[in-house]
Design a protein around this motif. Structure first.
Motif, PDB file in Angstrom:
ATOM      1  N   ILE A 162       0.783  -1.117   0.099  1.00 58.99           N
ATOM      2  CA  ILE A 162       0.086   0.076  -0.027  1.00 58.99           C
ATOM      3  C   ILE A 162       0.639   1.327   0.087  1.00 58.99           C
ATOM      4  O   ILE A 162       1.611   1.545   0.982  1.00 58.99           O
ATOM      5  CB  ILE A 162      -0.837  -0.177   1.204  1.00 58.99           C
ATOM      6  N   GLN A 165      -3.190   6.037   1.097  1.00 59.16           N
ATOM      7  CA  GLN A 165      -4.537   5.448   1.446  1.00 59.16           C
ATOM      8  C   GLN A 165      -5.141   6.727   2.315  1.00 59.16           C
ATOM      9  O   GLN A 165      -4.458   7.693   2.828  1.00 59.16           O
ATOM     10  CB  GLN A 165      -4.458   4.516   2.280  1.00 59.16           C
ATOM     11  N   CYS A 182      -7.031   4.639  -2.446  1.00 56.48           N
ATOM     12  CA  CYS A 182      -6.144   3.388  -2.035  1.00 56.48           C
ATOM     13  C   CYS A 182      -5.075   2.959  -3.183  1.00 56.48           C
ATOM     14  O   CYS A 182      -5.786   3.021  -4.211  1.00 56.48           O
ATOM     15  CB  CYS A 182      -7.017   2.172  -1.884  1.00 56.48           C
ATOM     16  N   TRP A 194     -12.977  -3.761  -2.046  1.00 51.62           N
ATOM     17  CA  TRP A 194     -13.267  -3.123  -0.907  1.00 51.62           C
ATOM     18  C   TRP A 194     -14.344  -3.799  -0.205  1.00 51.62           C
ATOM     19  O   TRP A 194     -15.251  -4.637  -0.633  1.00 51.62           O
ATOM     20  CB  TRP A 194     -13.792  -1.625  -1.246  1.00 51.62           C
ATOM     21  N   THR A 217      -8.605   3.865  -5.821  1.00 52.36           N
ATOM     22  CA  THR A 217      -9.215   4.588  -5.255  1.00 52.36           C
ATOM     23  C   THR A 217     -10.813   4.791  -5.614  1.00 52.36           C
ATOM     24  O   THR A 217     -11.071   4.662  -6.792  1.00 52.36           O
ATOM     25  CB  THR A 217      -8.500   6.173  -5.630  1.00 52.36           C
ATOM     26  N   GLN A 236     -12.676  -0.634   3.836  1.00 54.16           N
ATOM     27  CA  GLN A 236     -11.258  -1.077   3.742  1.00 54.16           C
ATOM     28  C   GLN A 236     -10.757  -1.823   2.417  1.00 54.16           C
ATOM     29  O   GLN A 236     -11.699  -2.205   1.829  1.00 54.16           O
ATOM     30  CB  GLN A 236     -10.976  -2.296   5.091  1.00 54.16           C
ATOM     31  N   CYS A 237      -9.620  -1.425   1.997  1.00 55.53           N
ATOM     32  CA  CYS A 237      -9.315  -1.820   0.641  1.00 55.53           C
ATOM     33  C   CYS A 237      -8.209  -2.839   0.618  1.00 55.53           C
ATOM     34  O   CYS A 237      -7.321  -2.839   1.634  1.00 55.53           O
ATOM     35  CB  CYS A 237      -8.255  -0.207   0.201  1.00 55.53           C
ATOM     36  N   SER A 248      -5.451  -1.757   3.623  1.00 56.16           N
ATOM     37  CA  SER A 248      -5.407  -0.607   4.059  1.00 56.16           C
ATOM     38  C   SER A 248      -5.794  -0.499   5.560  1.00 56.16           C
ATOM     39  O   SER A 248      -6.490  -1.374   5.929  1.00 56.16           O
ATOM     40  CB  SER A 248      -6.063   0.316   2.993  1.00 56.16           C
TER      41      SER A 248
END
Length: 1392
Positions: A162, A165, A182, A194, A217, A236-237, A248
């Motif tokens: 990552i 974020q 993200c 996600w 994103t 949450q990614c 993330s």
């Protein structure tokens, strides 16, 4: 986040033992947290960390969830229940077993039996033992670092990472589209998905939601309608590729809110003059909270002071109300950040009841304003906070704001204090007219009790605020990406601290580690995951989540296993140019997995460059400490690992420095004249030189009056503006040199330049009549009368001072002033009895000091500084010596200067120990071994203390380390080097500062029998906290022993277990005592001894030799000998050529170092000349042949001949060879052999190397004798001619008797000699020259050359009447101009 619960039960015995082990090793947690009683089940059931704090949060061990709060023991998995049951059965016997396990060597994970989860749980040791077992392991090997080179980044496979974020609390403006960021990188590029509120978020089903291309994103578009509030939640990614999944943070999405103020009608507020008043704001709750400020309804700001002020909660407080407060109304305003709107509350109107209705403005600043208005005075009381005590909690790293607002008449003053200590001066500041205390970046040491004191002339009151500092999790060791080579070991460490102690949970690829497939190469030990013997299949992304009730931290760290051969990262064949005698560094960035070893070589040969003038850094850079001419060349760096090697070359050119050898000189010129400033430079001719000029350190503009040449600057018509300093700057692209001169321009009425130059110059006379005026506390004006400058202008004055308290009679420089000044204000220090003197300076030198001035003592004051260079170091293991640099007289500021020394142990809340010291050192006794102390040294004199001193960290004395490195592993790299790897010792066993790990090793024996070896111990040091190293310069084919120790400032610790290893066979050293003897001109004897270091089993010797004459070389011949042969005899076929011999020994590995010798020069060797005529050989013996091991060597037939006809030469066996034609060019060599080689016993007769570069024959004894014999025969022939002539015989005579016949002359047709010059033919036994041509052995001399005067005289009939005298050979008298000898046949022919 809150920790998860653990099951009931008690394993107190084993847990206590485990905690003692961890505390002794300082594994995790804060210092001093060594107690670990069993956790109470009720604590964990409520999701709380057991109290008191532990090194390991026992609640976190049992089946923790990913991000969920504690849910009680009933939710624990069955596997966790089984582990608890095993732990509950442990008793004191198992505690003793744990003691033994600590010293036991761990088994590799692959050696344990693997089976189903249930079976493994029953057969393995209990988990507590397993945890202690792993945490006792020392740190493992470091990871490989991937370079930032894009080509490597794009080629190597990497799990996702990552890179960007959104923040955890993401508040968005409802008027804009929502953007949740993200982004991640990886190879191959990761895909994204996600979750929303812990459930999969299907983006495809919502037309408003889209994901950016090549990114994770989220974009939520409301242009087509929709309510942003519908998308609030927790996101949450997940970034995934085939090597793992990265997560993330959990992003909490909230929409900003700015609610309206409720409508209300406010009645006027009636209050008695002098009474306190609070106007409440009560703003509507917004997200984020609004900014509050008070204004009137006409938008005029409310003036605030210590009587009227706004509190931290937004309310407006009046400590006492005055009549003038009715002149305006009061409205509370709220400004909302996201919407950029301000909302105003309905205004308050005040009605003040007073005993004096006249509002006289002249009484506002009257000292008795309240009594003048009839307002009764009263003692203070607190408006906020209420009562006498309150408490406040703040998180670590945040700002602590304490507020006390008091009422009273007169208005009270507020002061702040901290019980048991001082306010932190570096972080504390007062706000709101001292009513608020703000402490920024709060830490644990800021907790305690604070109290505010409100006081006026009627009395005082205090309020105590108890401050508790809690902490959300913060990193101690954040897990980092781990890149390993196949088979290497590594670890991921996730250590965090907080209050309460956070729990730690591991996940792999986004899933809890407990539910992940078992990995035999992975072991989990609380906050550490240990990987052993990693393979390609071990690649994954691990997540560490640590949480308590105040927050959480989430970190991703991937484990990647790479198998990459070495490769170079820098451009190939770089050119580095450096100036002679400078220091330079040659960089060779490389990459590979496993980490390659790097070696440097110069000009493609020689041994590894390291040591002496060279130093190799760990990153591969080669530093040459001082460049010399011989350092020029091509440097090759070679990186090697088990997969291959890569190399790169750097060409180093050494350049001469740029130097100004004729510098410009100071000049004094009259205005209007011409001035020339010389600047002659010597530089390296291969560099471009640039010469520029500066005037007064600024670039000089070359105008019409100036002319700049390569070696000078000419100024025509000098003006006063040309006066100043001129600097010549000679620079190349590598270096530069400077030279400065000063030009002084004289006015017209000044003394002419030539006259000034003629006057003698001298040092100035001393200044006189010093006077002190304008006396002040911290300054004084000093005035003096300059002395004579003695024809050289005074450039500077130096003012010196002397004080009679600390260093009487010692003068110190105070300040320096220009030569045009004779009065200056001097800044002085307190409490110094000053006396001054002045020294004048010109270009010749300094004057004698002036007579001292009268004394002037300044008044005293507290010190304004503290001593410097404060240190705390132990001189023994149980003390700490505190030292500092004492302050001098100008910083003492008062009498009886002394020092207040304070100390306390770091990170404890104990009170400061202090002592007053008059010297510059103090020894603290009875200290623990090597613990950190906070030290402060403050200056104090009779006028007071100095400023608050800085805190310095010192350490008590060190003791010898208590532990040795364990798990020492040795890997043999080659015959002279090994690689070491070990586990680091625990920090508390070092008992000091870890200086290095040191390996002691010695050569136990050689694998060769009966070879004596030195068993002297050697050592190799590895500075710092390293886990691997290389020991080099070992002897091959030997048995070694090795021990390792830890070294601190006190010395060595105990030695580790002795390890044994054997180095493989290597190449031998050079043969010893290689001797070349030449007993005569025909033979050469070679002798040598065996190498001093065979480094293996010798398989033989290789002898290479080549004939040479000057700079020309012949064909190289190679001989191979058995390992027992140490002698060799060869016969020379050529008495002139010399030989260069190169001898080396060899083993099965290869040839070793060679030794080179040359045959001695013959005693009569001269410059090579043409070969002499060769006599026909007379066979006297058997024909011998030559043997050679060189397949391309020319074979030759040798005949032994004896020449007994020359009395001056002893009978000699001469080796002659048949003609062998060799054609040599620059590119190829062709050899034609007439006869196959055969072998002779014990000797070697090499081929002759040359025919045209022979020694001067005329100097040989046998040739001189031969010439004498020929001369005798010529005389006899002449006598015979005279006799025949007297009998009437006639012989034809040449017409031109002064011209000698050459061999190319045609034959006479009149019956004269029918002569064919045999000298033109190649003689038997002659050889071709190196250029392939045959040198003619001819003579063009006539008898004239042998006579002493002019031509020979003849009668009319042609008879000879002159006298013949033999003349010396021209070669004897004229040096080596000719390589031909005189032919006696031509001399006879000239008589015809």
């Amino acid at each position: 986040m809150p920790g998860t619960s653990r099951p009931p039960g008690d394993a107190h015995g084993l847990v206590s033992a485990l905690m003692r082990r961890l505390a002794a090793r300082g594994v995790a947690g804060d210092a001093g947290e060594v107690a670990a009683p069993a956790a109470d089940s009720t604590d964990c059931a409520q999701g709380q960390t057991p109290s008191p704090p532990r090194l390991i949060d026992l609640c976190a061990v049992w089946d923790p969830g990913v991000f969920l709060p504690a849910a009680g023991w009933k939710r624990a998995s069955g596997f966790a229940r089984r582990r608890l049951n095993e732990a509950e059965t442990l008793n004191s016997v198992q505690e003793a077993q744990l003691e033994q396990l600590e010293t036991a060597r761990p088994r590799r994970p692959g050696s344990r039996e693997r089976g189903p989860e249930l079976r493994m749980a029953r057969q393995q040791p209990p988990p507590w033992v397993h945890t202690a077992f792993l945490l006792c392991l020392l740190s493992l090997s470091g990871a490989i670092e991937i370079p930032m080179d894009p080509s490597i980044q794009n080629e190597l496979s990497q799990p996702p990472t990552i890179t960007k974020q959104s923040v955890k609390d993401h508040i968005v403006d409802p008027r804009d589209n929502i953007l949740i960021e993200c982004e991640a990188k990886g190879n191959p590029a990761p895909s994204f998905h996600w979750t929303r509120n812990s459930r999969f978020f299907n983006i495809a089903k919502d037309p408003r939601v889209s994901m950016r291309r090549r990114s994770g994103t989220l974009v939520i578009d409301f242009r087509s309608g929709g309510r942003p509030e519908e998308y609030e939640g927790e996101y949450q990614c997940f970034a995934r590729n085939k090597f793992g999944t990265a997560l993330s943070n959990r992003i909490r999405l909230q929409v900003s809110k700015s609610p309206l103020w409720p409508k209300e009608n406010l009645d006027p507020v009636v209050v008695q003059e002098g009474a306190p008043l609070t106007l409440q704001c009560n703003p509507p709750p917004g997200l984020p909270s609004p900014v509050i400020f008070w204004m009137s309804s006409s938008m005029e700001p409310i003036t605030q002071d210590k009587r009227v002020s706004q509190g931290h909660n937004g309310d407006l407080y009046f400590s006492n109300v005055m009549l003038q407060d009715m002149q305006t109304d009061y409205s509370c305003n709220a400004r909302f950040h996201f919407t950029h709107t301000i909302q105003q509350k309905n205004a308050f109107t005040l009605k003040v009841l007073t005993n004096n209705p006249y509002n006289d403005s002249s009484l506002r600043n009257h000292p008795d304003m309240y009594s003048a208005r009839g307002v009764a005075e009263r003692t203070p009381s607190f408006m906020y906070p209420q009562g006498t005590a309150s408490s406040q909690m703040v998180l670590r790293g945040m700002d602590l704001v304490l507020e006390c607002i008091a009422s009273g008449v007169p208005t009270p003053d507020i002061a702040w204090y901290k019980k048991g200590g001082d306010l932190p001066s570096d972080k504390a500041k007062f706000e709101n007219f001292n009513k608020a205390l703000r402490i920024t970046n709060v830490s644990e040491e800021d907790s305690g009790e604070y109290f505010c004191l409100a006081s006026n002339k009627m009395g005082s009151i205090r309020h105590t605020i108890s401050v508790r500092v809690k902490a959300a999790p913060y990193w101690l060791d954040e897990p980092k990406n781990l890149i390993l080579a196949p088979g290497e070991d590594g670890r991921l460490v996730c250590r965090a601290n907080g209050n309460p102690k956070p729990t730690v949970q591991w996940m792999v690829n986004g899933e809890p580690l407990q539910s992940a497939p078992p990995n035999p190469n992975r072991e989990v030990a609380g906050d550490t995951i240990i990987f052993r013997d990693t393979q390609i299949s071990s690649r994954a992304v691990y997540q560490c989540n640590t949480s308590n009730e105040h927050g959480y931290l989430l970190a991703n760290a991937f484990v990647s296993v790479l198998d990459v051969p070495p490769r170079m990262l820098s451009p190939r064949n770089q050119l580095i140019r450096v100036i002679l005698y400078n220091r330079t560094r040659l960089d060779c960035p490389f990459f590979g997995s496993p980490i390659p070893t790097l070696r440097w070589f110069k000009n493609g040969q020689g041994s590894n460059l390291d040591g002496g003038n060279y130093h190799v850094y760990e990153n591969g850079s080669l530093e040459i400490k001082m460049i010399r001419k011989e350092d020029q060349g091509i440097y090759t760096c070679v990186a090697t690992n088990i997969l291959g090697k890569a190399e790169n070359q750097v060409r180093l050119e050494v350049k001469d420095p740029t130097r100004i050898y004729r510098m410009p000189e100071d000049q004094v010129a009259k205005r209007g004249t011409t001035v020339q400033l010389e600047c002659r430079v010597k530089h390296d001719p291969s560099l471009k030189l640039t010469v520029s000029w500066l005037k007064d350190d600024e670039p000089l503009y070359i105008g019409n009056r100036m002319k700049k040449e390569d070696d000078s600057l000419t100024i025509f018509g000098v003006a006063e503006r040309d006066q100043g300093s001129y600097t010549c700057v000679a620079s190349t692209e590598l270096d530069q040199d400077l030279a400065k001169a000063h030009l002084t321009v004289l006015a017209d009425q000044a003394t002419p330049t030539n006259r000034l130059a003629a006057l003698p110059k001298g040092r100035p006379d001393r200044p006189r009549d010093l006077e002190l005026t304008d006396l002040a506390e911290r300054s004084v004006r000093l005035t003096w009368i300059p002395g004579d400058d003695n024809n050289s202008p005074i450039t500077d004055y130096v003012v010196q001072f002397e004080e009679d308290q600390f260093q009487p009679g010692v003068w110190h420089d105070h300040s320096k002033f220009p030569g045009s000044v004779n009065s200056a204000v001097l800044q002085l220090s307190p409490y110094v009895n000053y006396q001054f003197r002045v020294i004048a300076i010109n270009e010749v030198g300094s004057s004698h000091p002036s007579l001292p001035s009268e004394r002037y003592r300044t008044s005293g004051a507290p010190p304004e500084s503290n001593p410097t260079d404060v240190k705390g170091e132990g001189t023994r293991k149980n003390n700490m010596e505190i030292t500092w640099t004492p302050m001098n007289a100008t910083s003492a500021f008062g009498p009886n200067l002394r020092y207040i020394v304070k100390w306390r142990r770091r990170e404890t809340r104990e009170t400061w120990n202090n002592v007053t010291v008059w010297g510059s050192r103090y020894v603290v006794g009875q200290t623990p071994v090597y613990v950190p102390y906070e030290i402060r040294v403050q200056a104090e004199n009779d006028f007071g203390k100095g400023p608050e001193p800085d805190t310095v960290i010192g350490y008590s004395g060190e003791d010898y380390p208590r532990a040795a490195p364990t798990d020492v592993k040795i890997r043999v790299l080659n015959s002279t080097a090994i690689s070491l790897q070990w586990n680091r010792v625990y920090p508390d066993t070092v008992q000091g500062q870890l200086r290095e790990y040191r390996a002691y090793f010695w050569r136990e024996s050689s694998l060769l029998k009966n070879l004596w070896v030195s068993q002297k111990r050697q050592q190799a040091s590895f500075p710092g906290d390293r886990l691997r190293g290389v020991v080099s310069r070992l002897f091959p084919y030997s048995n070694y022993k090795l021990e390792m120790v830890v070294v601190n400032g006190r010395g060595d610790g105990p030695r580790s277990e002795t390890k044994e290893f054997t180095t493989p066979e290597g190449v031998p050293s050079a043969p010893r005592r290689f001797r070349v003897r030449q007993p005569n001109l025909e033979t050469i004897n070679l002798e040598w001894d065996h190498p001093e270091h065979p480094n293996g089993i010798l398989t033989g010797y290789i002898l290479k030799y080549v004939p040479f004459n000057g700079t020309k070389l012949g064909k190289q011949i190679v001989e191979n000998f058995s390992p027992n042969q140490t002698k060799f005899t060869m016969q020379r076929a050529d008495p002139v050529s010399r030989y260069r011999f190169t001898l080396s020994a060899r083993t099965q590995v290869g040839s070793g170092e060679a030794v080179t010798e040359e045959s001695p020069a013959p005693p009569n060797e001269a410059t090579p000349t043409a070969a002499p005529p060769t006599l026909p050989p007379t066979p006297v013996g058997a024909t011998g042949t030559v043997s050679s091991t060189d397949a391309t060597a020319t074979a030759a037939t040798t005949e032994a001949t004896t020449v007994p006809t020359i009395p001056s030469v002893a009978p000699t066996t001469i080796a002659t060879t048949t003609v062998a034609t060799t054609t040599t060019t620059a590119a190829t060599t062709t050899t034609t052999t007439e006869r196959p080689p055969t072998t002779t016993s014990g000797t070697k007769i090499p081929e002759s190397a040359y025919t045209n570069n022979q020694a001067d024959i005329a100097t040989q004894g046998w040739f001189i004798g031969l010439m004498c014999a020929i001369a005798l025969l010529v005389l006899i022939l002449l006598i015979v001619c005279f006799i025949k002539r007297s009998r009437g015989g006639k012989y034809p005579v040449r017409e031109k008797k002064d011209v000698p016949l050459g061999p190319e002359d045609p034959k006479e047709e009149d019956g004269s000699f029918d002569y064919s010059d045999e000298d033109n033919k190649p003689l038997q036994g002659s050889q071709t020259s190196l250029d392939g041509t045959i040198k003619q052995q001819e003579s063009d001399d006539s008898l004239v050359d042998y006579g002493e005067g002019g031509e020979g005289q003849f009668n009319e009939d042609g008879s000879f009447i002159g006298q013949y005298t033999v003349k010396k050979d021209k070669e004897e008298t004229e040096g080596n101009e000719s390589s031909e000898a005189t032919s006696p046949v031509n001399a006879i022919y000239s008589l015809a």
